[in-house]
Scaffold this active site. Structure first.
Site, mmCIF file in Angstrom:
data_model
loop_
_atom_site.group_PDB
_atom_site.id
_atom_site.type_symbol
_atom_site.label_atom_id
_atom_site.label_comp_id
_atom_site.label_asym_id
_atom_site.label_seq_id
_atom_site.Cartn_x
_atom_site.Cartn_y
_atom_site.Cartn_z
ATOM 1 N N ASN A 157 51.557 36.840 55.117
ATOM 2 C CA ASN A 157 50.761 38.254 55.762
ATOM 3 C C ASN A 157 49.817 37.425 56.874
ATOM 4 O O ASN A 157 49.399 36.596 56.895
ATOM 5 C CB ASN A 157 49.521 38.726 54.593
ATOM 6 C CG ASN A 157 48.684 39.751 55.246
ATOM 7 O OD1 ASN A 157 48.744 40.185 56.202
ATOM 8 N ND2 ASN A 157 47.418 40.034 54.525
ATOM 9 N N CYS A 205 45.629 41.340 51.083
ATOM 10 C CA CYS A 205 46.293 40.667 49.942
ATOM 11 C C CYS A 205 45.494 39.800 49.110
ATOM 12 O O CYS A 205 45.909 39.512 48.093
ATOM 13 C CB CYS A 205 47.351 39.594 50.665
ATOM 14 S SG CYS A 205 46.611 38.499 51.722
ATOM 15 N N HIS A 206 44.144 39.587 49.578
ATOM 16 C CA HIS A 206 43.171 39.080 48.508
ATOM 17 C C HIS A 206 42.869 40.102 47.369
ATOM 18 O O HIS A 206 42.640 39.445 46.200
ATOM 19 C CB HIS A 206 41.865 38.574 49.279
ATOM 20 C CG HIS A 206 40.975 39.467 49.462
ATOM 21 N ND1 HIS A 206 41.337 40.267 50.797
ATOM 22 C CD2 HIS A 206 39.924 40.106 49.198
ATOM 23 C CE1 HIS A 206 40.350 41.179 50.961
ATOM 24 N NE2 HIS A 206 39.452 41.204 50.107
ATOM 25 N N GLU A 259 33.158 41.482 47.753
ATOM 26 C CA GLU A 259 33.303 42.833 47.521
ATOM 27 C C GLU A 259 32.846 43.196 46.006
ATOM 28 O O GLU A 259 33.053 44.538 45.694
ATOM 29 C CB GLU A 259 34.725 42.920 47.578
ATOM 30 C CG GLU A 259 35.380 42.755 49.173
ATOM 31 C CD GLU A 259 36.695 43.228 49.304
ATOM 32 O OE1 GLU A 259 37.554 43.622 48.362
ATOM 33 O OE2 GLU A 259 37.378 42.576 50.458
#
Length: 154
Positions: free
Chosen positions: A115, A123-124, A150
Site C-alpha cells: 500500500n 490498511c491499519h 481512532e
C-alpha cells in the site's frame, strides 16, 4: 512533474507526500527523527494529515490517488479498504470477501504490504483474525497506536 512535500506531526515524526501530475503517488507515514527534508505546512492535505494525527476524524475519501499501477484485484481491495470507516476494523478475510474474492485473505495481506497510501487507504484498519497483525517496517505497535488514535475496538 513530481512534487515532494514533507510534513511534521507532533508526537509522530516527519512524513512525506509525493505527487505526480497533482495526484498523490506515494505517502510515507511520519517516523521519529529528521529526514533532512524541509517541512511544509501550507498544503491542504498536509493540514488534514496533521489534524488527523492530532485526533481529528477524516476519511480522506476525496483525495485523488494515482492507481494506474493496480491490477483489478488490487484496485478492488484498495477500494474496499477505503470504505472501512474511521474507528472500525475488518479482518483480511472480510476485506477479501467484500472485494469479491473470498478466501484471498493472504493476497489482501500482500496488497496491504504494498500500500502506497497509508491512512488514505487505511490498511491499519485491516487486522488479523486473531489480533492486530503486522504493519510493515513500522511494526504492529505503530498500527496499534493508529487504531488507538481512532478509538477502534481491538
Amino acid at each position: 512533474m513530481v512534487e515532494r512535500i514533507a510534513y511534521a506531526a507532533e508526537g509522530w515524526g516527519v512524513g512525506e507526500l509525493i505527487f505526480e501530475q497533482a495526484r498523490l503517488a506515494w505517502h510515507e507515514l511520519p517516523r521519529p527523527g529528521d529526514r533532512g527534508v524541509g517541512v511544509h505546512l501550507h498544503h491542504s492535505l498536509v493540514e488534514r494529515l496533521v489534524a488527523y494525527f492530532a485526533g481529528e476524524r477524516d476519511s480522506f475519501g476525496d483525495v485523488e490517488l494515482e492507481l494506474d499501477w493496480c491490477t483489478a484485484f488490487q484496485r478492488a481491495v484498495l477500494e474496499t479498504m477505503r470504505s472501512i470507516s474511521y474507528g472500525e476494523t475488518a479482518t483480511y478475510g472480510e476485506v477479501a470477501a467484500l472485494a469479491g474474492h473470498p478466501n484471498a485473505q493472504r493476497a489482501v495481506g500482500s496488497v496491504c504490504a504494498a500500500n502506497r497510501f497509508p491512512l488514505l487507504v487505511p490498511c491499519h484498519r485491516v487486522v488479523a483474525a486473531n489480533g492486530v497483525g503486522p504493519y510493515g517496517s513500522l511494526g504492529s505497535e505503530y498500527k496499534r497506536r493508529l487504531l488507538e488514535l481512532e478509538h477502534a475496538s481491538l
